[in-house]
Design a protein around this motif. Structure first.
Motif, PDB file in Angstrom:
ATOM      1  N   TYR A   1       6.061  -8.033  15.131  1.00  0.00           N
ATOM      2  CA  TYR A   1       7.193  -7.967  14.188  1.00  0.00           C
ATOM      3  C   TYR A   1       8.301  -7.047  14.674  1.00  0.00           C
ATOM      4  CZ  TYR A   1       3.026  -9.483  11.762  1.00  0.00           C
ATOM      5  OH  TYR A   1       1.839 -10.098  11.448  1.00  0.00           O
ATOM      6  N   ARG A   2       8.512  -7.032  15.993  1.00  0.00           N
ATOM      7  CA  ARG A   2       9.537  -6.174  16.587  1.00  0.00           C
ATOM      8  C   ARG A   2      10.564  -6.992  17.361  1.00  0.00           C
ATOM      9  NH1 ARG A   2       6.047  -1.272  19.408  1.00  0.00           N
ATOM     10  NH2 ARG A   2       5.327  -0.316  17.458  1.00  0.00           N
ATOM     11  N   PHE A   3      11.818  -6.538  17.286  1.00  0.00           N
ATOM     12  CA  PHE A   3      12.896  -7.056  18.114  1.00  0.00           C
ATOM     13  C   PHE A   3      13.122  -6.030  19.213  1.00  0.00           C
ATOM     14  CE2 PHE A   3      17.329  -7.389  19.386  1.00  0.00           C
ATOM     15  CZ  PHE A   3      17.528  -8.760  19.498  1.00  0.00           C
ATOM     16  N   THR A   4      12.895  -6.420  20.475  1.00  0.00           N
ATOM     17  CA  THR A   4      13.106  -5.517  21.607  1.00  0.00           C
ATOM     18  C   THR A   4      14.517  -5.718  22.136  1.00  0.00           C
ATOM     19  OG1 THR A   4      10.756  -5.593  22.155  1.00  0.00           O
ATOM     20  CG2 THR A   4      12.267  -4.822  23.874  1.00  0.00           C
TER      21      THR A   4
ATOM     22  N   ILE B   1      13.426  -2.646  17.167  1.00  0.00           N
ATOM     23  CA  ILE B   1      13.802  -2.606  15.754  1.00  0.00           C
ATOM     24  C   ILE B   1      12.696  -3.277  14.963  1.00  0.00           C
ATOM     25  CG2 ILE B   1      15.421  -3.503  14.032  1.00  0.00           C
ATOM     26  CD1 ILE B   1      17.593  -3.388  16.236  1.00  0.00           C
ATOM     27  N   ASP B   2      12.300  -2.653  13.848  1.00  0.00           N
ATOM     28  CA  ASP B   2      11.421  -3.323  12.895  1.00  0.00           C
ATOM     29  C   ASP B   2      11.850  -2.947  11.480  1.00  0.00           C
ATOM     30  OD1 ASP B   2      10.384  -0.735  12.638  1.00  0.00           O
ATOM     31  OD2 ASP B   2       8.340  -1.278  13.179  1.00  0.00           O
ATOM     32  N   ILE B   3      11.263  -3.600  10.497  1.00  0.00           N
ATOM     33  CA  ILE B   3      11.621  -3.413   9.099  1.00  0.00           C
ATOM     34  C   ILE B   3      10.368  -2.977   8.354  1.00  0.00           C
ATOM     35  CG2 ILE B   3      12.617  -4.472   7.032  1.00  0.00           C
ATOM     36  CD1 ILE B   3      14.501  -4.444   9.506  1.00  0.00           C
ATOM     37  N   VAL B   4      10.502  -1.926   7.523  1.00  0.00           N
ATOM     38  CA  VAL B   4       9.349  -1.432   6.765  1.00  0.00           C
ATOM     39  C   VAL B   4       9.731  -1.190   5.305  1.00  0.00           C
ATOM     40  CG1 VAL B   4       8.291  -0.333   8.783  1.00  0.00           C
ATOM     41  CG2 VAL B   4       9.770   1.010   7.286  1.00  0.00           C
ATOM     42  N   LEU B   5       8.730  -1.277   4.461  1.00  0.00           N
ATOM     43  CA  LEU B   5       8.852  -0.890   3.058  1.00  0.00           C
ATOM     44  C   LEU B   5       7.993   0.342   2.864  1.00  0.00           C
ATOM     45  CD1 LEU B   5       9.862  -1.600   0.163  1.00  0.00           C
ATOM     46  CD2 LEU B   5       7.617  -2.678  -0.167  1.00  0.00           C
ATOM     47  N   PHE B   6       8.610   1.413   2.360  1.00  0.00           N
ATOM     48  CA  PHE B   6       7.867   2.620   2.042  1.00  0.00           C
ATOM     49  C   PHE B   6       7.635   2.655   0.539  1.00  0.00           C
ATOM     50  CE2 PHE B   6       7.531   6.972   0.590  1.00  0.00           C
ATOM     51  CZ  PHE B   6       6.499   7.445   1.391  1.00  0.00           C
ATOM     52  N   ALA B   7       6.392   2.881   0.132  1.00  0.00           N
ATOM     53  CA  ALA B   7       6.042   2.996  -1.284  1.00  0.00           C
ATOM     54  C   ALA B   7       5.321   4.315  -1.514  1.00  0.00           C
ATOM     55  CB  ALA B   7       5.157   1.830  -1.710  1.00  0.00           C
ATOM     56  N   VAL B   8       5.633   4.952  -2.623  1.00  0.00           N
ATOM     57  CA  VAL B   8       4.991   6.227  -2.960  1.00  0.00           C
ATOM     58  C   VAL B   8       3.517   6.016  -3.283  1.00  0.00           C
ATOM     59  CG1 VAL B   8       5.005   8.174  -4.577  1.00  0.00           C
ATOM     60  CG2 VAL B   8       7.141   7.220  -3.778  1.00  0.00           C
TER      61      VAL B   8
ATOM     62  N   THR C   1       0.847  -1.198   0.000  1.00  0.00           N
ATOM     63  CA  THR C   1       0.000   0.000   0.000  1.00  0.00           C
ATOM     64  C   THR C   1       0.879   1.244   0.000  1.00  0.00           C
ATOM     65  OG1 THR C   1      -0.119  -0.009   2.408  1.00  0.00           O
ATOM     66  CG2 THR C   1      -1.850  -1.185   1.231  1.00  0.00           C
ATOM     67  N   ALA C   2       0.304   2.381  -0.353  1.00  0.00           N
ATOM     68  CA  ALA C   2       1.054   3.640  -0.338  1.00  0.00           C
ATOM     69  C   ALA C   2       1.414   3.983   1.099  1.00  0.00           C
ATOM     70  CB  ALA C   2       0.221   4.758  -0.956  1.00  0.00           C
ATOM     71  N   GLY C   3       2.651   4.414   1.312  1.00  0.00           N
ATOM     72  CA  GLY C   3       3.108   4.768   2.642  1.00  0.00           C
ATOM     73  C   GLY C   3       3.953   3.661   3.246  1.00  0.00           C
ATOM     74  N   THR C   4       3.884   3.515   4.563  1.00  0.00           N
ATOM     75  CA  THR C   4       4.734   2.586   5.311  1.00  0.00           C
ATOM     76  C   THR C   4       4.060   1.229   5.465  1.00  0.00           C
ATOM     77  OG1 THR C   4       5.733   4.418   6.516  1.00  0.00           O
ATOM     78  CG2 THR C   4       5.927   2.256   7.500  1.00  0.00           C
ATOM     79  N   ASN C   5       4.762   0.173   5.059  1.00  0.00           N
ATOM     80  CA  ASN C   5       4.290  -1.204   5.171  1.00  0.00           C
ATOM     81  C   ASN C   5       5.240  -1.956   6.097  1.00  0.00           C
ATOM     82  OD1 ASN C   5       2.272  -1.664   2.609  1.00  0.00           O
ATOM     83  ND2 ASN C   5       3.881  -0.194   2.129  1.00  0.00           N
ATOM     84  N   ILE C   6       4.785  -2.331   7.277  1.00  0.00           N
ATOM     85  CA  ILE C   6       5.622  -3.112   8.193  1.00  0.00           C
ATOM     86  C   ILE C   6       5.720  -4.535   7.646  1.00  0.00           C
ATOM     87  CG2 ILE C   6       5.810  -4.066  10.524  1.00  0.00           C
ATOM     88  CD1 ILE C   6       4.358  -1.535  11.517  1.00  0.00           C
ATOM     89  N   ILE C   7       6.946  -5.039   7.552  1.00  0.00           N
ATOM     90  CA  ILE C   7       7.149  -6.383   7.009  1.00  0.00           C
ATOM     91  C   ILE C   7       6.823  -7.402   8.101  1.00  0.00           C
ATOM     92  CG2 ILE C   7       8.742  -7.961   5.859  1.00  0.00           C
ATOM     93  CD1 ILE C   7       8.167  -5.350   4.298  1.00  0.00           C
ATOM     94  N   PRO C   8       5.885  -8.328   7.831  1.00  0.00           N
ATOM     95  CA  PRO C   8       5.443  -9.276   8.859  1.00  0.00           C
ATOM     96  C   PRO C   8       6.357 -10.503   8.963  1.00  0.00           C
ATOM     97  CG  PRO C   8       4.127  -9.570   6.892  1.00  0.00           C
ATOM     98  CD  PRO C   8       5.069  -8.425   6.611  1.00  0.00           C
ATOM     99  N   PHE C   9       7.495 -10.338   9.617  1.00  0.00           N
ATOM    100  CA  PHE C   9       8.366 -11.480   9.874  1.00  0.00           C
ATOM    101  C   PHE C   9       7.718 -12.296  10.986  1.00  0.00           C
ATOM    102  CE2 PHE C   9      11.319  -8.398   7.993  1.00  0.00           C
ATOM    103  CZ  PHE C   9      11.804  -9.182   6.947  1.00  0.00           C
ATOM    104  N   ASN C  10       7.037 -13.373  10.599  1.00  0.00           N
ATOM    105  CA  ASN C  10       6.187 -14.104  11.537  1.00  0.00           C
ATOM    106  C   ASN C  10       6.637 -15.539  11.800  1.00  0.00           C
ATOM    107  OD1 ASN C  10       5.600 -15.135   9.036  1.00  0.00           O
ATOM    108  ND2 ASN C  10       3.389 -14.919   9.206  1.00  0.00           N
ATOM    109  N   SER C  11       7.780 -15.933  11.268  1.00  0.00           N
ATOM    110  CA  SER C  11       8.234 -17.306  11.444  1.00  0.00           C
ATOM    111  C   SER C  11       9.699 -17.311  11.876  1.00  0.00           C
ATOM    112  CB  SER C  11       8.054 -18.087  10.138  1.00  0.00           C
ATOM    113  OG  SER C  11       8.459 -19.418  10.292  1.00  0.00           O
ATOM    114  N   ALA C  12       9.946 -17.644  13.140  1.00  0.00           N
ATOM    115  CA  ALA C  12      11.300 -17.616  13.694  1.00  0.00           C
ATOM    116  C   ALA C  12      12.023 -18.933  13.403  1.00  0.00           C
ATOM    117  CB  ALA C  12      11.255 -17.364  15.193  1.00  0.00           C
ATOM    118  N   LEU C  13      13.156 -18.832  12.724  1.00  0.00           N
ATOM    119  CA  LEU C  13      14.028 -19.990  12.526  1.00  0.00           C
ATOM    120  C   LEU C  13      14.969 -20.143  13.716  1.00  0.00           C
ATOM    121  CD1 LEU C  13      14.878 -19.412   8.755  1.00  0.00           C
ATOM    122  CD2 LEU C  13      13.031 -20.783   9.751  1.00  0.00           C
TER     123      LEU C  13
END
Length: 195
Positions: A100-103, A166-173, A76-88
């Motif tokens: 989806y956060r590392f504290t 810490i989290d990871i996001v994708l920003f899209a115009v 979607t337009a704007g900030t997309n939090i990447i859903p890292f939902n499976s821990a290896l």
């Protein structure tokens, strides 16, 4: 040094390190084939080992490696939090697969590496960011017009305080493209405490 630590020299138990150790004293260990081990006082957990070649291992060092198995995620337009939902791997349990956060368990430097596969994107540009407390720290830039499938990756050290996240996001115009999140390395994250 805390008084609940015990030293092992090779396979021979050493003495206690108490709160008075370190007042100008120097610990010199020589001739022990398996090196120096730091254990809990009851000898049940090894916290650190320095082997006879000087290599240091810390089995309880905060570390995580994750993938996203959320399927195709519409950007979607704007900030997309990447859903890292499976821990290896999630040493210490500091990554939360629900938000989806590392504290950060302690203040220090953390090495963060993230990668996603983006498909069918046509936004003017995309940014993949490593964030600390929702503030961008590092990122990568990718133009999006007629891109097909692209792997976006970013890596860098993050200096933070205990309880930061810490989290990871994708920003899209604009809203365009999908994130391939099939539970493999196309959408992956690793974080480790450097010190």
């Amino acid at each position: 040094v805390q008084s609940n630590q015990r030293l092992l020299f090779g396979n021979t138990e050493g003495g206690w390190l108490d709160d008075n150790f370190g007042n100008g004293d120097l610990l010199n260990i020589t001739g022990k084939p398996s090196g120096l081990r730091f254990l809990k006082s009851d000898l049940s957990v090894e916290h650190m080992r320095i082997d006879s070649s000087g290599r240091v291992t810390t089995p309880n060092q905060p570390y995580c490696r994750l993938v996203s198995s959320a399927g195709n995620i519409t950007v979607t337009a704007g900030t997309n939090i990447i859903p890292f939902n499976s821990a290896l791997s999630n040493v210490g349990g500091h990554f939360n697969t629900s938000n989806y956060r590392f504290t950060l368990p302690v203040t220090g430097k953390y090495l963060v590496s993230a990668s996603i596969q983006l498909g069918n994107g046509s936004a003017q540009y995309y940014n993949l960011y490593i964030r600390l407390n929702a503030d961008a720290q590092f990122g990568t830039f990718q133009t999006g017009e007629n891109m097909g499938y692209q792997q976006l990756s970013t890596v860098g050290p993050v200096l933070g305080n205990a309880s930061d996240y810490i989290d990871i996001v994708l920003f899209a115009v604009t809203s365009s493209g999908i994130i391939e999140a099939s539970g493999d390395s196309r959408c992956s994250l690793s974080i480790v405490l450097l010190g």
